[in-house]
Design a protein around this motif. Structure first.
Motif, PDB file in Angstrom:
ATOM      1  N   ASN A   1      15.824  48.290   0.330  1.00 27.93           N
ATOM      2  CA  ASN A   1      15.698  47.531   1.569  1.00 27.93           C
ATOM      3  C   ASN A   1      15.117  48.407   2.667  1.00 27.93           C
ATOM      4  O   ASN A   1      15.372  49.593   2.752  1.00 27.93           O
ATOM      5  CB  ASN A   1      17.063  47.004   2.014  1.00 27.93           C
TER       6      ASN A   1
ATOM      7  N   TYR B   1      15.927  48.078   5.807  1.00 26.44           N
ATOM      8  CA  TYR B   1      16.935  48.282   6.834  1.00 26.44           C
ATOM      9  C   TYR B   1      18.295  48.452   6.178  1.00 26.44           C
ATOM     10  O   TYR B   1      18.563  47.941   5.097  1.00 26.44           O
ATOM     11  CB  TYR B   1      16.980  47.081   7.792  1.00 26.44           C
TER      12      TYR B   1
ATOM     13  N   ASP C   1      22.131  47.950   5.191  1.00 25.60           N
ATOM     14  CA  ASP C   1      22.953  46.768   4.992  1.00 25.60           C
ATOM     15  C   ASP C   1      24.060  46.738   6.042  1.00 25.60           C
ATOM     16  O   ASP C   1      24.703  47.746   6.327  1.00 25.60           O
ATOM     17  CB  ASP C   1      23.569  46.806   3.584  1.00 25.60           C
TER      18      ASP C   1
ATOM     19  N   ASP D   1      19.507  44.142  10.226  1.00 22.00           N
ATOM     20  CA  ASP D   1      18.825  43.807   8.982  1.00 22.00           C
ATOM     21  C   ASP D   1      18.316  42.372   8.952  1.00 22.00           C
ATOM     22  O   ASP D   1      17.686  41.958   7.980  1.00 22.00           O
ATOM     23  CB  ASP D   1      19.770  44.034   7.799  1.00 22.00           C
TER      24      ASP D   1
ATOM     25  N   LYS E   1      20.032  39.656   8.660  1.00 18.72           N
ATOM     26  CA  LYS E   1      20.822  38.723   7.849  1.00 18.72           C
ATOM     27  C   LYS E   1      21.668  37.800   8.706  1.00 18.72           C
ATOM     28  O   LYS E   1      21.975  36.682   8.300  1.00 18.72           O
ATOM     29  CB  LYS E   1      21.729  39.508   6.904  1.00 18.72           C
TER      30      LYS E   1
END
Length: 613
Positions: free
Chosen positions: A306, A308, A310, A549, A551
């Protein structure tokens, strides 16, 4: 006619009669001296006439004496005549003097009588003045008594009217009370029904929540099952490939056996060896190629990571402290999550150090003339930028917290000011319907965009791409190179905040109608909309933020809660309850493990995932 009115009329008539009698007596006293005054005036006129005649005669005698002394040539007859005339004149003069003396005595007597009469007149006039004063006093008393009587009549009339009104209101209140008792009975029955329905609703809500939790669990199980299914399919594919390879190898082995038997029967050992070796090499190569073809591509997926970190989702309150003297309008994390910057309506900008169990105020600045509405930090973490309600923006140096520059030029509240990504410039948006571009190390505006609507927030995706949210429910996109708006998107409510994800692909907006929306900046279309029944935006500078991130996204509500949604699925992840009033702004730390929220109760709350972190 009332007795009081008749009594009043009789009193007025008696008073008038007495006044008339007094006036008649005064007239009689004054007119009694009229004849004497006329006679005295006639005597005075005669006295004046005689005095004039006497003077004339004296003049004639003087002239005659002069003529007698000067003129000696006159005749004796003339002298005798003149002497006779002179003697007559002297006689008449003596008589006139005697009459004058008599008249003088009469005049003196008349003057004495006149003085006596004048004294009487003065006495009568003084008495008359006294009578007039008493008359005026009586008139004033009469007028006051009349006014008091009229006032008492009016008061009695108003009291009677009030009494009738009170009777009417009493009857109306009685009727209303009866109606209210009937309505109360109806409302009680409705309340009982409502309570029953509420109990049913609560039961249904509990059942719904249980079903939702079960649904979520089933979804998670289904997702895990789908992952297992995919793994099983991959294993089956591998199995099928291996079976195919096995069949090919078996067929090749059978061919080799046959060739070997054929070569043995022909009797050439070398040929057998050569055929055996070549065939084994070819088989190894073909097997290797087949295994490469059939093996699944797991290596590429395992090497990708990823972009960024988590996020560990912050769901527990770590610290709560009073940050300002009034509303806290903006909060911003320093790149190091041990430091926090807040700004509020008390015109102060504060830097805090976040310790394990407490918060320490490191420094404070108060250079604004009005409340601060937004805060931003540049990419080098060297300057703090604030937008203020005093029509200006200000830059502070983080090292010593001293004011560097004041950006003035707007004619309305500056709602938002941000550093443009990947550049050394600043963009600001105001209620004067303009956006202004500033050089970071300059105090002059380098470019102005006319937005045709008040600006509530502004962000940048890169050094040339600027996005603004407006009061007219539009999102406008600006290109710094062309100095014009390239396109716009219509929203369903007044936009209060904008936030771009770190990769610059999505845009988060908050609207006054209680909705958060995510737009794809590649297609300029709405991806998803997020809302909740109790979620309500507080003011035009309420800010919503992406997690580092991308999310999650969060925003404060009027009921004192902070709502966190999953930006991928649009589902509500958590409702954080820690404020006792409306929440205005929120901000994630750079690592994503902490969340800072502030509101109009002067407090700031810091949330974390684990206790004691």
């Amino acid at each position: 006619m009332n007795l009081s009115e008749t009594y009043q009329q009789t009193e007025e008539n008696d008073y008038k009669l007495s006044v008339l009698k007094l006036l008649k007596a005064r007239n009689v006293k004054e007119h009694s001296f009229e004849e004497t005054i006329k006679y005295a005036n006639k005597l005075l006129e005669k006295l004046d006439y005689l005095q004039k005649a006497n003077a004339h005669k004296n003049f004639q005698t003087f002239v005659s004496e002069q003529t007698i002394s000067s003129g000696s040539d006159h005749s004796k007859y003339g002298e005798t005549v003149q002497k006779a005339d002179y003697e007559n004149v002297q006689r008449n003069l003596a008589e006139s003097h005697a009459k004058i003396s008599k008249l003088a005595e009469q005049v003196i007597n008349l003057k004495d009588t006149l003085d006596a009469k004048n004294l009487l007149v003065t006495k009568q006039s003084s008495e008359l003045e006294k009578v007039e004063i008493e008359f005026k006093k009586n008139q004033e008393l009469n007028s006051t008594l009349k006014s008091e009587l009229a006032h008492t009549k009016n008061s009695l009339q108003s009291m009677s009217d009030d009494y009738t009104v009170l009777n009417i209101t009493h009857s109306c209140v009685e009727n209303q009370r009866n109606d209210l008792e009937i309505e109360n009975k109806k409302l009680r029955s409705l309340v009982s029904k409502h309570n029953e329905e509420r109990e049913i609703f609560v039961r249904l809500e509990s059942q719904k929540n249980l079903l939702e939790t079960e649904n979520m669990e089933l979804k998670k199980k289904l997702e895990s099952f789908m992952e297992l299914k995919e793994n099983i399919m991959a294993i089956e594919n591998e199995k099928n490939g291996l079976e195919m390879e096995n069949k090919k190898l078996k067929s090749q082995l059978m061919m080799l056996k046959r060739r070997r038997e054929h070569s043995l029967s022909s009797g050439s050992y070398e040929s057998v060896c050569s055929v055996d070796g070549s065939s084994n090499k070819n088989v190894g190569k073909s097997a290797k190629n087949e295994s490469c073809k059939t093996s699944p591509p797991h290596s590429s997926s395992s090497n990708t990571s990823n972009a960024y970190p988590d996020v560990s989702f912050p769901d527990k309150q770590k610290l709560c402290f009073v940050a300002h003297e009034s509303e806290v309008n903006a909060v911003m994390w320093y790149p190091d999550p041990s430091y926090l910057i807040t700004a509020g309506s008390d015109r102060r900008l504060k830097l805090w150090e976040i310790c394990r169990d407490e918060v320490k105020l490191l420094t404070s600045a108060r250079d604004c003339n009005s409340s601060i509405l937004s805060v931003d930090i540049d990419g080098k973490a060297s300057s703090v930028l604030c937008a203020s309600s005093d029509f200006s923006s200000r830059l502070w140096d983080i090292s010593d917290f001293k004011l560097g520059h004041t950006l003035t030029g707007h004619s309305g509240k500056v709602m938002s000011a941000k550093f443009i990504k990947e550049s050394d410039t600043i963009i600001s948006g105001s209620l004067d319907k303009t956006l202004k571009l500033w050089g970071k190390n300059k105090t002059l505006c380098t470019m102005t965009f006319n937005a045709q609507s008040p600006v509530n927030d502004v962000v940048s995706r890169d050094s040339n791409f600027i996005i603004s949210g407006h009061w007219d429910r539009k999102i406008r996109f600006w290109d710094v190179r062309t100095k014009n708006s390239t396109r716009s998107i219509d929203a369903s409510g007044v936009l209060t905040s904008l936030d771009v994800s770190r990769n610059g692909s999505t845009l988060l907006t908050s609207e006054q109608d209680g909705k958060l929306k995510i737009f794809d900046l590649r297609t300029f279309k709405e991806v998803r909309s997020m809302s909740e029944t109790n979620f309500q935006i507080v003011c035009n500078w309420t800010r919503a933020k992406f997690s580092p991130d991308g999310k999650y996204c969060c925003c404060g509500s009027e009921n004192g809660s902070v709502y966190v949604w999953n930006s991928v699925t649009g589902a509500l992840e958590k409702e954080l309850r820690g404020h006792d009033s409306a929440v205005i702004s929120c901000n994630w730390s750079s690592c994503g493990s902490y969340l800072a929220t502030c509101g109009n109760n002067r407090k700031c709350v810091i949330w974390s995932k684990h206790k004691g972190v």
